[in-house]
Design a protein around this motif. Sequence first.
Motif: not given
Lengths: 113, 109
Positions: A90-113
Amino acid sequence: KAGVTQTPRYLIKTRGQQVTLSCSPISGHRSVSWYQQTPGQGLQFLFEYFSETQRNKGNFPGRFSGRQFSNSRSEMNVSTLELGDSALYLCASSLGTSADTQYFGPGTRLTVL
Amino acid sequence: QKEVEQNSGPLSVPEGAIASLNCTYSDRGSQSFFWYRQYSGKSPELIMFIYSNGDKEDGRFTAQLNKASQYVSLLIRDSQPSDSATYLCAVANFNKFYFGSGTKLNVKP
């Protein structure tokens, strides 16, 4: 405003290969954080990038790396894949200022065989 | 000691009841507090955040913060089966974000 996007959404790799995941943050957000989530585990923090610099880092081996570009888009790379790397990344983005909210992307499902 | 502690659950409540989710944190300097909801196989979505001591209400959700006790809670009124999910508590201090391991909530019809 468009949300956080991640590509690809699903990925299947074999042990020993490497993989690159991409994340585009919300417009105007300068911070991107990456997390690994495995079944039964909480979110494990990988690293955070802000203005193209790694600002924080979690306790993951050096096989996990990342970078951020001038447009704030970020990539993470995992080299020499192991079975235990199978997870939702999962990645999450935020403004980057102190302690502000993170918003998540939908994610990448990785399977290693 | 983990930075953020949550009871893993599952917490089971009947439909229409109040669900109470709790979280404690270790860093007294923490500035911001968040609740996220995560459905199985999906990414976390923000429910609400709180910065100041006291209660903050948003629809059926109320977040409560007690900095002296280092305690954050989330109340869900009139719980619905669609509220069944894992609820993640997060705490931020400057540029560091810490997540709890989540509490699984089951709302029974």
